[in-house]
Scaffold this active site. Sequence first.
Site, PDB file in Angstrom:
ATOM      1  NE  ARG A 188     -60.792 -32.526  16.972  1.00  0.00           N
ATOM      2  CZ  ARG A 188     -61.409 -31.154  16.996  1.00  0.00           C
ATOM      3  NH1 ARG A 188     -61.385 -30.788  18.288  1.00  0.00           N
ATOM      4  NH2 ARG A 188     -61.321 -30.227  16.321  1.00  0.00           N
ATOM      5  CD  GLU A 239     -66.917 -34.590  21.808  1.00  0.00           C
ATOM      6  OE1 GLU A 239     -67.533 -33.798  20.835  1.00  0.00           O
ATOM      7  OE2 GLU A 239     -65.861 -34.347  22.208  1.00  0.00           O
ATOM      8  CG  HIS A 271     -66.249 -30.194  21.599  1.00  0.00           C
ATOM      9  ND1 HIS A 271     -65.925 -31.558  20.949  1.00  0.00           N
ATOM     10  CD2 HIS A 271     -65.370 -29.626  21.299  1.00  0.00           C
ATOM     11  CE1 HIS A 271     -65.046 -31.315  20.013  1.00  0.00           C
ATOM     12  NE2 HIS A 271     -64.570 -30.148  20.376  1.00  0.00           N
TER      13      HIS A 271
END
Length: 320
Positions: free
Chosen positions: A232, A261, A280
């Site tokens: 993460r 993000e 991601h």
Amino acid sequence: MTEKNILLMQETTKEQLQTLKELAPDYKLIKGWEMDEKEIPLKSVEIIYGWTGQRSEELLTDDKHTLKWVQGKAAGVDFLDLEKLERNKILLTNGSGIHSIPIAESVFGMLLSYARGIQTAVKNQQTKTWEKVDKLMELHEKTIMIVGTGKIGVEVGRLAKAFNMKTIGVNRSGRDVDYMDQLIKQPELKEQVKQADIVVNILPHTDQTHYFFNEDIFSQMKEGTLFINVGRGPTVKTDDLIKALDNGKLAFAGLDVFETEPLPENSELWGREDVLITPHITGIAEHFKKRLFAIFEENLKAYLAGEDLPRNLIDYDQQY
């Protein structure tokens, strides 16, 4: 009799829908993935499949809600309001395990892109530049430290063995894990991290792991360490990561997750040749629907039988 609904937020196949109808004939199946988010009905929803928090504020503040169980589709649950879910006594299960194969393969894709000069070759191909790299690495016999030894960590360890690497697993308890030559507890990482040529972060984001990788940890790494983050984003302090790249503690960072993000356009990470950025995507699985539904089906059978959910039940105290 009150109508009972299963809200399907994850698209399902015809065969999977038929399976659900046979397993839960007393429940109405609502295909939420076909609806606009505002049109999704919440009244009498008892189970949600594939939830990523849609209309969570509305759902979890309604005292008359009938929600009892959520089957999430991600491995991480830090983006959900865990406090409200726990306060409402809602069972939460995640998609842990379905991403282990693609994420582990992505880890080695990142490592090989640097170690074997592939990243440089791709850049040079755009300019038709024939440039031989003088010095390349082999993964063979390198030491890889895997921080987070859940299902993804185990798969990373399994693949590392194909490269004849030494594997060091890091977890909270120091418990034995398959494919690990050595296990250490998280508090021991700072003094043990010098052993590693490669450090792979697969930590979930919790109160305890926020900024786990910071200047204190990076400063103890050996010169030229390779660092991969597929856990993460907020478990790594970005400014300290950049300092570690600048001072040579890190030779390369492969990053799939970030504090913010999408990664802001003004981030210094974009322009660095010693960084590989993927947006991601490492968890994207070719067989995602099949693997997630297998978890949901097993849990649903137990739920309908009044039994404890056997797969991926979240411990709210641990936050994963």
